[in-house]
Design a protein around this motif. Sequence first.
Motif, mmCIF file in Angstrom:
data_model
loop_
_atom_site.group_PDB
_atom_site.id
_atom_site.type_symbol
_atom_site.label_atom_id
_atom_site.label_comp_id
_atom_site.label_asym_id
_atom_site.label_seq_id
_atom_site.Cartn_x
_atom_site.Cartn_y
_atom_site.Cartn_z
ATOM 1 N N SER A 75 -10.553 20.381 -12.844
ATOM 2 C CA SER A 75 -9.575 20.221 -11.509
ATOM 3 C C SER A 75 -8.310 19.785 -12.079
ATOM 4 O O SER A 75 -7.989 19.315 -13.138
ATOM 5 N N GLY A 76 -7.122 19.962 -11.525
ATOM 6 C CA GLY A 76 -5.725 19.407 -12.065
ATOM 7 C C GLY A 76 -4.571 19.882 -10.894
ATOM 8 O O GLY A 76 -4.923 20.090 -9.913
ATOM 9 N N GLN A 77 -3.538 20.170 -11.699
ATOM 10 C CA GLN A 77 -2.180 20.413 -10.875
ATOM 11 C C GLN A 77 -1.367 21.395 -11.694
ATOM 12 O O GLN A 77 -1.277 21.205 -12.960
ATOM 13 N N ASP A 78 -0.655 22.305 -10.934
ATOM 14 C CA ASP A 78 0.415 23.097 -11.694
ATOM 15 C C ASP A 78 1.465 23.583 -10.788
ATOM 16 O O ASP A 78 1.301 22.870 -9.545
ATOM 17 N N GLU A 79 1.970 24.372 -11.076
ATOM 18 C CA GLU A 79 3.145 24.877 -10.152
ATOM 19 C C GLU A 79 2.899 25.448 -8.859
ATOM 20 O O GLU A 79 3.316 25.661 -7.710
ATOM 21 N N TYR A 80 1.608 25.868 -8.763
ATOM 22 C CA TYR A 80 1.008 26.445 -7.392
ATOM 23 C C TYR A 80 0.314 25.277 -6.536
ATOM 24 O O TYR A 80 -0.179 25.694 -5.518
ATOM 25 N N GLY A 81 0.171 24.243 -7.019
ATOM 26 C CA GLY A 81 -0.249 22.948 -6.472
ATOM 27 C C GLY A 81 -1.482 22.513 -7.113
ATOM 28 O O GLY A 81 -1.990 22.924 -8.351
ATOM 29 N N SER A 82 -1.984 21.531 -6.422
ATOM 30 C CA SER A 82 -3.318 20.945 -7.029
ATOM 31 C C SER A 82 -4.556 21.953 -6.729
ATOM 32 O O SER A 82 -4.732 22.871 -5.947
ATOM 33 N N PHE A 83 -5.704 21.759 -7.601
ATOM 34 C CA PHE A 83 -6.699 22.723 -7.600
ATOM 35 C C PHE A 83 -8.129 21.678 -7.814
ATOM 36 O O PHE A 83 -7.992 21.102 -8.746
ATOM 37 N N GLY A 84 -9.319 21.980 -7.374
ATOM 38 C CA GLY A 84 -10.422 21.231 -7.633
ATOM 39 C C GLY A 84 -11.169 22.079 -8.580
ATOM 40 O O GLY A 84 -10.986 23.089 -8.994
ATOM 41 N N LEU A 85 -12.305 21.383 -9.072
ATOM 42 C CA LEU A 85 -13.186 22.023 -9.862
ATOM 43 C C LEU A 85 -13.755 23.426 -9.392
ATOM 44 O O LEU A 85 -14.270 23.536 -8.482
ATOM 45 N N HIS A 86 -13.680 24.478 -10.169
ATOM 46 C CA HIS A 86 -14.261 25.737 -9.975
ATOM 47 C C HIS A 86 -13.820 26.339 -8.821
ATOM 48 O O HIS A 86 -14.437 27.642 -8.527
ATOM 49 N N GLY A 87 -12.712 26.120 -8.306
ATOM 50 C CA GLY A 87 -12.101 26.953 -6.994
ATOM 51 C C GLY A 87 -13.074 26.770 -5.873
ATOM 52 O O GLY A 87 -13.987 26.169 -5.708
ATOM 53 N N GLN A 88 -12.560 27.577 -4.886
ATOM 54 C CA GLN A 88 -13.011 27.733 -3.531
ATOM 55 C C GLN A 88 -14.211 28.793 -3.061
ATOM 56 O O GLN A 88 -14.765 28.557 -2.331
#
Length: 349
Positions: A114-127
């Motif tokens: 998980s983390g954050q970049d210019e597209y926003g925050s994101f969780g482990l392994h996606g949705q």
Amino acid sequence: MVKLYGKEWTRRELESRVGRIDQLGGVQRFVMREGPEAGQEAFQVRTGAGLSYWVHPSKGMDISLAEFCGIPVSWSASNGNPHSSYYDAEGNNWLRSASGGLLMTCGLSQVGASGQDEYGSFGLHGQIHHTPARQTSYYAEWHGTDYEMFTRGVLEETSIFGHTLRLTRTIISRLGENRLKIMDTVENVSFIPVPHMMLYHFNFGFPLLMEDTIIVLPESKSTSRDAGMDMSRLHEWQAPDPLFTEQVYYHEPLEQQEKISVQIISPSFPVNDFNSSSKGLTVELKWDPVTLPRLVQWRMPGAGEHVLGIEPSNCWTKGRAEERKTDSLRMLQPGETVQYEIELNFKSN
């Protein structure tokens, strides 16, 4: 001709011996009624030759329990198969509702940490593992001399003012064959370029995994995800160790070939409880290296978490921000599509 029970049969020969072909193999739809699974639909596929598996349209069109001759080959997580409404995308909370099973799909725009970049925050392994499918369907019918079983669904990862990625998945098996084929098409329906990360998280477990199990990997440039990891046991298995800490390895196959394959050879798999002439089982996973050039190996012979992950991918598992830093993030252009095809074969030795 269909090969069943040690001989070949024509369609009419088989039909003359049963009231319905479903007696031999086919697809059925079920609805789960209790616990965190309540309300979730599932398709059960039986090939008639030993292989059966469950597909979950409510949860990414992923595959939970897979069995060969009634014996499990996949690993089931302690979570069970909870409905996708229990999913929490924050941080590592994916781990609380992930099903395990034969296949958990990771993506479509994020894989790994998980983390954050210019597209926003994101969780482990996606949705996508926790996304219910639309346009779900299943059928089994004769195509010439083959009786084929299909499950299909369409999944979308979407956001207002963001992007839309669409995954169309078809899973195919045939009567009399211990094989399944996954055919995926991912399309960027947006009008902007979109990051695309894809990892097929296949999970194998006991009793396929025993102390005599051998893992045959393609010749590769291999590294460990974390410094100091033991690289000497990539091709073997071991008894459960409650103190074991997960090990993750990255493999970049060296040889350019039409298909990459991994074999799990289990000499003591108890097929001979059902067939005295068989000694063990070999499972082979094959895929196209053009679209899935990388292989992640998750080695986790812990207690309870006793699982081997074989994970064809187009990325590593440090997350989207890290892929951008290393200039290896796959971008899909507006309207662009990519096709994936993975085949899994089961063969008694």
